[in-house]
Scaffold this active site. Structure first.
Site, short mmCIF file in Angstrom:
data_model
loop_
_atom_site.label_atom_id
_atom_site.label_comp_id
_atom_site.label_asym_id
_atom_site.label_seq_id
_atom_site.Cartn_x
_atom_site.Cartn_y
_atom_site.Cartn_z
N VAL A 11 -1.13 0.38 -4.56
CA VAL A 11 -1.92 -0.17 -5.66
C VAL A 11 -2.20 0.91 -6.70
O VAL A 11 -1.97 0.72 -7.89
CB VAL A 11 -3.23 -0.76 -5.12
CG1 VAL A 11 -4.11 -1.24 -6.29
CG2 VAL A 11 -2.95 -1.91 -4.17
N ASP A 30 -5.73 11.99 -5.34
CA ASP A 30 -5.50 11.72 -3.92
C ASP A 30 -5.81 12.99 -3.13
O ASP A 30 -5.69 14.11 -3.66
CB ASP A 30 -4.05 11.28 -3.67
CG ASP A 30 -3.92 10.43 -2.41
OD1 ASP A 30 -3.81 9.21 -2.54
OD2 ASP A 30 -3.95 11.00 -1.30
N GLU A 154 -6.29 -6.67 -7.11
CA GLU A 154 -4.84 -6.64 -7.38
C GLU A 154 -4.16 -7.76 -6.61
O GLU A 154 -4.64 -8.20 -5.57
CB GLU A 154 -4.27 -5.26 -6.99
CG GLU A 154 -4.61 -4.79 -5.57
CD GLU A 154 -3.72 -5.38 -4.50
OE1 GLU A 154 -2.62 -5.87 -4.84
OE2 GLU A 154 -4.12 -5.36 -3.33
N ARG A 157 2.85 -7.59 -4.77
CA ARG A 157 3.73 -7.76 -3.61
C ARG A 157 4.50 -6.46 -3.40
O ARG A 157 5.12 -5.96 -4.34
CB ARG A 157 4.72 -8.90 -3.84
CG ARG A 157 4.08 -10.26 -4.04
CD ARG A 157 5.10 -11.25 -4.58
NE ARG A 157 5.50 -10.91 -5.95
CZ ARG A 157 6.49 -11.51 -6.61
NH1 ARG A 157 7.19 -12.46 -6.02
NH2 ARG A 157 6.78 -11.16 -7.85
N LYS A 225 -9.67 -12.75 -4.18
CA LYS A 225 -8.63 -11.94 -3.54
C LYS A 225 -8.41 -12.37 -2.11
O LYS A 225 -7.26 -12.60 -1.68
CB LYS A 225 -9.05 -10.46 -3.60
CG LYS A 225 -8.18 -9.53 -2.78
CD LYS A 225 -6.73 -9.51 -3.23
CE LYS A 225 -5.93 -8.51 -2.42
NZ LYS A 225 -4.51 -8.49 -2.81
N GLY A 278 3.65 -10.21 7.84
CA GLY A 278 3.12 -8.93 8.33
C GLY A 278 2.67 -8.12 7.13
O GLY A 278 2.25 -8.66 6.12
N CYS A 281 -1.47 -6.45 3.99
CA CYS A 281 -2.44 -7.34 3.33
C CYS A 281 -2.81 -8.56 4.16
O CYS A 281 -3.97 -8.73 4.54
CB CYS A 281 -1.92 -7.77 1.97
SG CYS A 281 -1.80 -6.42 0.78
#
Length: 455
Positions: A11, A30, A154, A157, A225, A278, A281
């Site tokens: 994301v 990060d 968000e 995919r 969401k 799977g 998400c």
């Protein structure tokens, strides 16, 4: 605008690429040093089509660091896109979200205005909690900054994350303050008006217009969401349940899915029967939604059933192999595909790995192939499980001497297999097409004993 994005995963990284491309100055943050080193070299730490090509052309509009506090001070928008892993009880773990909110507040300067955006998938009420953490931290510091908090979930995919970023179905903003909505409207204006030149790595499909912008309250945005992912999971589980009955009565689930998908109220997407869903998400978000229900003493039997049907799909695949081979103990099963879906190396909650684990428990040996997900699969399996899996370099090596072949992930290269060659390599010609890639008559003409899902 100056944007800081906390988290450089699927994301965070794709959002950073999008915002930098449409003209903003973006800093990705990060704590993973290895990931940061790759990004500074223009390499993507995730397998997502188009990301590296985009990184190469963004120049100084996109930079990366591990210093969140210093990055925040001059920012206009700070997005939280960190992970919310599943706890043992199914709840989403928001400790990383709260830690990010605290550090963000520590970097804010008096006299400035900030919009803090929660993009992570979070439990209902987390935006309130984030606002509280920021407010308390600012009070403790004696800092007088203006802070607006917004939810901006968000809908990406994996394998299509960049496309979904540039050409979204919708943009959802949940905020109490109109100022936050206006900031995000300005942030996304090139996207809403589609005024940017489509990048070569992410071409626009013909007929795509303008994404709608929906504004609502933060609680509703958080629920949107979860509800969206639960509904898509339900849709897949529904067609898989129909597939089981189709096999019993002699129907072809592909024809059934086509027939019901032509109904505009249903639509054709997410009606492909197979091994089930799977990834990072659907399993986590449906579990989290059930956890919210339990917290409020509210039963959600439909979501529970979707999860149960998904588990049953893996069991039914193993049962088919058991029946066709008169037992799998001592047999060699070829498995094509380890990622949970094509165009990603993500094996989290992968149906293929779930089936492999069941087969190993029953005494089978596995010969497995995947175009890119083998390293992640090796890490996901236990030492004892890895001892029963031979990873090979191409699909035909997997089929050599196999008693059965399971096509578990519908990679493009598996759609062009030389079926007669596969038949010649296998010890017994059992072919379980777990994604209904091949027409049964084509497989049988090649000498294979074909089994699909719902056919």
């Amino acid at each position: 605008m100056r944007v800081v994005i906390v988290g450089a995963g699927y994301v965070g990284l794709t959002t950073a690429v999008l915002l930098a491309y449409i003209g903003h100055h973006v800093t990705g943050v990060d704590i993973d040093r290895r990931k940061l080193e790759l990004l500074r070299q223009g390499k993507s730490p995730i397998h997502e089509p188009g990301v590296e090509a985009m990184l190469a052309r963004l120049g100084d509009r996109l930079s990366f660091t591990d210093d969140l506090k210093a990055s925040v001070t001059e920012a206009d928008v700070v997005m939280i896109a960190v992970g919310t892993p599943e706890k043992a009880n199914g709840e989403a773990d928001t400790r990383s979200v709260e830690a990010a909110a605290r550090t963000i507040a520590e970097g804010m300067a008096s006299g400035r205005a900030y919009t803090v955006v929660v993009k992570s998938t979070v439990p209902i009420g987390t935006n309130r909690r984030v606002a509280h953490v920021i407010r308390r931290t600012l009070e403790a510091r004696g800092t007088e900054a203006t802070v607006w908090v917004a939810s901006n979930p968000e809908f990406l995919r994996e394998g299509m994350a960049l496309y979904d970023s540039f050409y979204p179905d919708r943009i959802i903003i949940g905020a109490e303050a109109p100022e936050a909505i206006e900031v995000l409207r300005r942030l996304y204006r090139p996207l809403l008006e589609q005024t940017f030149d489509p990048p070569e790595a992410v071409p626009k499909r013909e007929g795509y217009g303008f994404p709608p912008l929906m504004t609502t309250d933060p609680i509703s945005a958080e629920m949107i969401k979860y509800a969206a992912n639960a509904f898509l999971a339900l849709k897949i589980s529904f067609i898989n349940e129909i597939a089981g009955l189709s096999e019993k009565v002699g129907a072809d689930v592909i024809e059934v899915a086509r027939g019901i998908g032509l109904d505009a109220r249903i639509g054709p997407r997410y009606l492909a029967a197979g091994l089930g869903w799977g990834g990072s998400c659907f399993p986590k978000d449906t579990a989290a939604l059930l956890a919210v229900g339990r917290e409020h003493h509210y039963e959600m039997p439909i979501v529970e059933a979707a999860r149960r049907v998904n588990e049953l799909q893996r069991e039914r695949v193993v049962e088919k192999l058991q029946s066709a081979l008169k037992g799998v103990r001592g047999r060699t099963i070829a498995v094509l595909g380890l990622a949970f879906k094509p165009n990603t190396d993500d094996v989290r909650e992968s149906p293929a790995l779930a089936v492999i684990r069941r087969l190993i428990a029953l005494g089978a040996h596995i010969r497995a192939h995947d175009p890119i997900a083998v390293p992640n699969a090796e890490r996901a399996l236990t030492e004892a499980e890895r001892a029963e899996v031979t990873f090979v370099s191409d699909p035909y090596a997997a089929a050599e001497g196999a008693d059965a072949l399971l096509l578990a992930t519908e990679w493009a290269e598996y759609r062009r297999l030389d079926l007669p060659r596969l038949r010649g390599l296998m010890r017994t010609p059992v072919f379980l097409d777990g994604r209904n890639v091949y027409a049964p008559d084509v497989a049988r003409a090649a000498g294979l004993t074909y089994m699909g899902v719902g056919r």
